[in-house]
Write an enzyme that holds these catalytic residues in place. Structure first.
Site, PDB file in Angstrom:
ATOM      1  CG  LEU A 278      -1.963   1.000   1.064  1.00 38.39           C
ATOM      2  CD1 LEU A 278      -3.041   0.528  -0.120  1.00 38.39           C
ATOM      3  CD2 LEU A 278      -2.923   0.904   2.306  1.00 38.39           C
ATOM      4  CB  SER A 279       3.957   2.041   1.713  1.00 39.29           C
ATOM      5  OG  SER A 279       5.163   2.915   1.596  1.00 39.29           O
TER       6      SER A 279
END
Length: 226
Positions: free
Chosen positions: A15-16
């Site tokens: 997600l990063s």
């Protein structure tokens, strides 16, 4: 006498986008530096909660900066990052729990596939604006990364097992113990000492800690772009 090989632990969440940058840099350098790179799938939501931090997207000025920052970093790191159209939904609503549990299952059962599957999940969310939450999306990513249909299905079926859930929790808690307040973090074990380095923009500091040469985010001329 050969120099002692150092261990690097990379804690990351797909997600990063900054985790993707750090991941690619360390994958490029793992064969150039005298290091053993260990990939540690973690859950950024758990780290944020534990540390009291907030996602940059929740702060308007940071969110505005992030858009410009990633555009520049795309070219500098030669990683094809593009923001999803529905950025806030992807980051704040959908999350990455299923994807990170899947990577945890891959790590446990097919560790040789972890690098490729992680990269393909990043490609889906951060390059092609595709889903990473639905089972069919995860299976598609795994198979495109080189897992057989049987391997991918087997890992998918383990997402809700106590072993996988506990392993992801343990890895996330380990990152917190090292002092993580976001991701990625790289933990270098050198001469009996432990160094935690946050982010993807301090790799020259990591090189300094290791006593290795920093040659930029793309260390070899002609390095193949993703």
């Amino acid at each position: 006498m050969a120099p002692v090989r150092r261990t690097l632990e990379l804690f990351y969440d797909v997600l990063s986008p900054y985790s993707w940058l750090g991941f690619e840099v360390l994958c490029r350098y793992q064969h150039l530096w005298n290091v053993d790179l260990q990939l540690r799938p973690s859950l950024i939501a758990g780290i944020m909660k534990d540390s009291g931090n907030k996602p940059p997207a929740l702060l308007p000025r940071k969110a505005q900066y992030l858009t410009k920052d990633l555009t520049l970093l795309r070219h500098h790191f030669q990683v094809p990052i593009s923001l999803p159209k529905d950025f806030f939904s992807v980051i704040l609503e959908k999350g990455s729990l299923s994807a990170m549990r899947f990577l945890t299952a891959v790590h446990l059962d097919c560790p040789e596939m972890l690098e490729n599957v992680s990269r393909e999940l990043w490609m889906r969310i951060w390059s092609r604006d595709e889903d990473i939450t639905e089972p069919q999306s995860i299976l598609a990513a795994a198979q495109k990364a080189g897992m057989s249909a049987e391997q991918a299905q087997g890992a998918l079926e383990k997402l809700s097992t106590p072993k996988v859930k506990q392993q992801l929790k343990d890895t996330t808690e380990a990152a917190c113990r090292y002092g993580a307040f976001g991701l990625p973090i790289t933990v270098a074990h050198v001469d009996g000492q432990t160094h935690m380095i946050f982010g993807s923009d301090r790799m020259e500091l990591l090189a300094h800690v290791l006593g290795e040469k920093w040659m930029g985010p793309v260390p070899r001329a002609g390095h193949a772009k993703l």
